[in-house]
Design a protein around this motif. Structure first.
Motif, PDB file in Angstrom:
ATOM      1  N   GLY A   1      -8.929  11.021  15.435  1.00 19.85           N
ATOM      2  CA  GLY A   1      -8.328   9.704  15.611  1.00 19.85           C
ATOM      3  C   GLY A   1      -7.244   9.633  16.666  1.00 19.85           C
ATOM      4  N   ILE A   2      -7.068  10.698  17.432  1.00 19.56           N
ATOM      5  CA  ILE A   2      -6.055  10.699  18.491  1.00 19.56           C
ATOM      6  C   ILE A   2      -6.598   9.899  19.670  1.00 19.56           C
ATOM      7  N   THR A   3      -5.778   8.976  20.163  1.00 18.15           N
ATOM      8  CA  THR A   3      -6.217   8.123  21.270  1.00 18.15           C
ATOM      9  C   THR A   3      -5.548   8.471  22.597  1.00 18.15           C
ATOM     10  N   ASP A   4      -4.341   9.013  22.539  1.00 20.43           N
ATOM     11  CA  ASP A   4      -3.612   9.403  23.746  1.00 20.43           C
ATOM     12  C   ASP A   4      -2.961  10.747  23.492  1.00 20.43           C
ATOM     13  N   SER A   5      -3.229  11.713  24.380  1.00 15.64           N
ATOM     14  CA  SER A   5      -2.805  13.073  24.116  1.00 15.64           C
ATOM     15  C   SER A   5      -2.149  13.714  25.326  1.00 15.64           C
ATOM     16  N   LEU A   6      -1.251  14.647  25.033  1.00 14.89           N
ATOM     17  CA  LEU A   6      -0.682  15.512  26.049  1.00 14.89           C
ATOM     18  C   LEU A   6      -1.390  16.859  25.923  1.00 14.89           C
ATOM     19  N   VAL A   7      -2.077  17.283  26.975  1.00 20.74           N
ATOM     20  CA  VAL A   7      -2.772  18.573  26.987  1.00 20.74           C
ATOM     21  C   VAL A   7      -1.889  19.541  27.769  1.00 20.74           C
ATOM     22  N   VAL A   8      -1.423  20.580  27.091  1.00 20.71           N
ATOM     23  CA  VAL A   8      -0.516  21.537  27.719  1.00 20.71           C
ATOM     24  C   VAL A   8      -1.255  22.844  27.970  1.00 20.71           C
ATOM     25  N   LEU A   9      -1.325  23.221  29.247  1.00 21.52           N
ATOM     26  CA  LEU A   9      -1.914  24.478  29.682  1.00 21.52           C
ATOM     27  C   LEU A   9      -0.782  25.414  30.091  1.00 21.52           C
TER      28      LEU A   9
ATOM     29  N   GLU B   1      11.404  18.879  31.395  1.00 23.71           N
ATOM     30  CA  GLU B   1      12.439  17.891  31.683  1.00 23.71           C
ATOM     31  C   GLU B   1      12.003  16.464  31.366  1.00 23.71           C
ATOM     32  N   ARG B   2      10.900  16.288  30.688  1.00 21.03           N
ATOM     33  CA  ARG B   2      10.334  14.954  30.458  1.00 21.03           C
ATOM     34  C   ARG B   2      10.271  14.592  28.988  1.00 21.03           C
ATOM     35  N   ILE B   3      10.261  13.304  28.750  1.00 19.22           N
ATOM     36  CA  ILE B   3       9.993  12.762  27.421  1.00 19.22           C
ATOM     37  C   ILE B   3       8.692  11.986  27.547  1.00 19.22           C
ATOM     38  N   PHE B   4       7.749  12.285  26.665  1.00 20.72           N
ATOM     39  CA  PHE B   4       6.457  11.617  26.705  1.00 20.72           C
ATOM     40  C   PHE B   4       6.397  10.626  25.552  1.00 20.72           C
ATOM     41  N   SER B   5       6.075   9.400  25.880  1.00 19.83           N
ATOM     42  CA  SER B   5       5.946   8.378  24.846  1.00 19.83           C
ATOM     43  C   SER B   5       4.502   7.885  24.814  1.00 19.83           C
ATOM     44  N   ASN B   6       4.194   7.149  23.785  1.00 17.43           N
ATOM     45  CA  ASN B   6       2.865   6.551  23.623  1.00 17.43           C
ATOM     46  C   ASN B   6       1.751   7.586  23.557  1.00 17.43           C
ATOM     47  N   ILE B   7       2.049   8.761  23.012  1.00 13.65           N
ATOM     48  CA  ILE B   7       1.001   9.726  22.729  1.00 13.65           C
ATOM     49  C   ILE B   7       1.004   9.950  21.224  1.00 13.65           C
ATOM     50  N   ASN B   8      -0.163  10.220  20.675  1.00 15.55           N
ATOM     51  CA  ASN B   8      -0.216  10.479  19.232  1.00 15.55           C
ATOM     52  C   ASN B   8      -0.870  11.815  18.932  1.00 15.55           C
ATOM     53  N   GLY B   9      -0.858  12.705  19.919  1.00 14.66           N
ATOM     54  CA  GLY B   9      -1.383  14.046  19.695  1.00 14.66           C
ATOM     55  C   GLY B   9      -1.079  14.946  20.881  1.00 14.66           C
ATOM     56  N   THR B  10      -0.938  16.233  20.583  1.00 18.89           N
ATOM     57  CA  THR B  10      -0.714  17.232  21.623  1.00 18.89           C
ATOM     58  C   THR B  10      -1.746  18.338  21.462  1.00 18.89           C
TER      59      THR B  10
END
Length: 123
Positions: free
Chosen positions: A76-84, A109-118
């Motif tokens: 159900g995740i719609t927006d994600s941060l993919v960290v490599l 150094e960043r803040i990520f908003s509007n994501i619901n999964g990493t």
């Protein structure tokens, strides 16, 4: 957002083996097939960021990314941060679209908003 990628000439940012031209063409074709198979799309902005920031993602990494995006979508995740290890991608998993890319150093150094999964991927 840009429709499905149709031409591999747009993807010069991929890290290619330095051996032969024939091998480079095969790698580009493999990447193109992977994108078609997994239905991954790349926004024009993401393409530009990958080039500008000299971010290279190889075929096996793209495959892992695609697999994890699919799993995230199933949860159900719609927006994600993919960290490599060396990069981070913001992905709209709902549309299978890579929205932007950053080098890993920029992430701290960043803040990520509007994501619901990493998604964390060790290369």
């Amino acid at each position: 957002m840009k429709p499905k990628i149709n031409s591999m000439q747009q993807h010069q940012f991929l890290q290619m083996p330095s051996s032969s031209i024939k091998e480079k063409r095969n790698t580009k074709q493999d990447f193109h097939k992977l994108l078609q198979t997994e239905q991954l799309k790349m926004s024009k902005h993401a393409e530009q960021r990958l080039r500008e920031r000299n971010i290279s993602i190889n075929k096996s990494q793209w495959q892992k990314i695609a697999e994890q995006i699919d799993k995230a979508k199933q949860k159900g995740i719609t927006d994600s941060l993919v960290v490599l290890n060396r990069a981070a991608l913001l992905v709209n998993t709902k549309n299978n679209t890579i929205v932007t890319a950053l080098q890993r150093e920029e992430v701290s150094e960043r803040i990520f908003s509007n994501i619901n999964g990493t998604i964390l991927i060790n290369e």
